[in-house]
Scaffold this motif. Sequence first.
Motif, short mmCIF file in Angstrom:
data_model
loop_
_atom_site.label_atom_id
_atom_site.label_comp_id
_atom_site.label_asym_id
_atom_site.label_seq_id
_atom_site.Cartn_x
_atom_site.Cartn_y
_atom_site.Cartn_z
N GLN A 172 0.72 4.78 11.02
CA GLN A 172 1.59 5.55 11.89
C GLN A 172 0.89 5.72 13.23
O GLN A 172 -0.22 6.26 13.28
CB GLN A 172 1.89 6.92 11.27
CG GLN A 172 2.76 7.82 12.14
CD GLN A 172 4.16 7.27 12.31
OE1 GLN A 172 4.78 6.79 11.36
NE2 GLN A 172 4.68 7.32 13.54
N ARG A 226 5.55 2.65 13.45
CA ARG A 226 4.89 2.62 12.14
C ARG A 226 4.80 1.17 11.69
O ARG A 226 5.82 0.49 11.52
CB ARG A 226 5.65 3.44 11.10
CG ARG A 226 4.87 3.57 9.80
CD ARG A 226 5.52 4.46 8.77
NE ARG A 226 6.58 3.77 8.04
CZ ARG A 226 7.02 4.15 6.84
NH1 ARG A 226 6.48 5.19 6.24
NH2 ARG A 226 8.00 3.50 6.26
N SER A 279 3.76 -1.58 8.81
CA SER A 279 3.70 -1.68 7.35
C SER A 279 2.99 -2.97 6.97
O SER A 279 3.07 -3.97 7.68
CB SER A 279 5.10 -1.68 6.75
OG SER A 279 5.79 -0.48 7.03
N GLN A 328 -1.28 4.87 2.38
CA GLN A 328 -0.84 3.81 1.48
C GLN A 328 0.05 4.35 0.39
O GLN A 328 -0.07 5.50 -0.01
CB GLN A 328 -2.05 3.07 0.88
CG GLN A 328 -2.91 3.91 -0.03
CD GLN A 328 -4.14 3.16 -0.51
OE1 GLN A 328 -5.09 3.75 -0.99
NE2 GLN A 328 -4.14 1.86 -0.40
N THR A 384 1.93 -0.97 -0.55
CA THR A 384 2.16 -1.06 0.88
C THR A 384 1.19 -0.14 1.63
O THR A 384 0.95 0.99 1.22
CB THR A 384 3.61 -0.67 1.21
OG1 THR A 384 4.50 -1.53 0.50
CG2 THR A 384 3.88 -0.83 2.70
N TYR A 442 0.31 1.56 5.45
CA TYR A 442 1.00 1.95 6.67
C TYR A 442 0.01 2.35 7.77
O TYR A 442 -1.11 2.78 7.48
CB TYR A 442 1.92 3.16 6.41
CG TYR A 442 2.96 2.92 5.35
CD1 TYR A 442 2.79 3.40 4.05
CD2 TYR A 442 4.12 2.20 5.63
CE1 TYR A 442 3.75 3.19 3.08
CE2 TYR A 442 5.09 1.99 4.66
CZ TYR A 442 4.89 2.48 3.39
OH TYR A 442 5.84 2.26 2.42
#
Length: 123
Positions: free
Chosen positions: A82, A19, A21, A72, A78, A80
């Motif tokens: 995945q 993942r 970030s 998000q 933040t 992301y």
Amino acid sequence: QVRLVESGGDSVQAGGSLRLSCAAFGYIDSLSCMGWFRQAPGKEREGVAIIYTGGSSTYVADSVKGRFTISQDAAKKTLYLQMNSLKPEDTAMYYCVADYTLAACRSHELRIWGQGTQVTVSS
């Protein structure tokens, strides 16, 4: 001025997950979209996934569809990514990107870039 800082890149075996970030700093309220691009050595830059403001719409590249998910957390500012079922061909530098204009988002010509985080997938 918006600053994007990526993290989460690593070396993994094929079939594994990661993942990524992206922390956003500065005036992000007027951003139209955020997303992830990647570039492998000797290859063209590729738009991996884009999410539009409010999360109402997303774009995911065919090459990663069904394996990668963009999301998000607006409160944490933040973004992301995945990444599941990773393949060696996913090896690349992954960049968090953003833009203020909808036109740039739709044409995948986002102009605000982070420094990148390396993802390496071994077979």
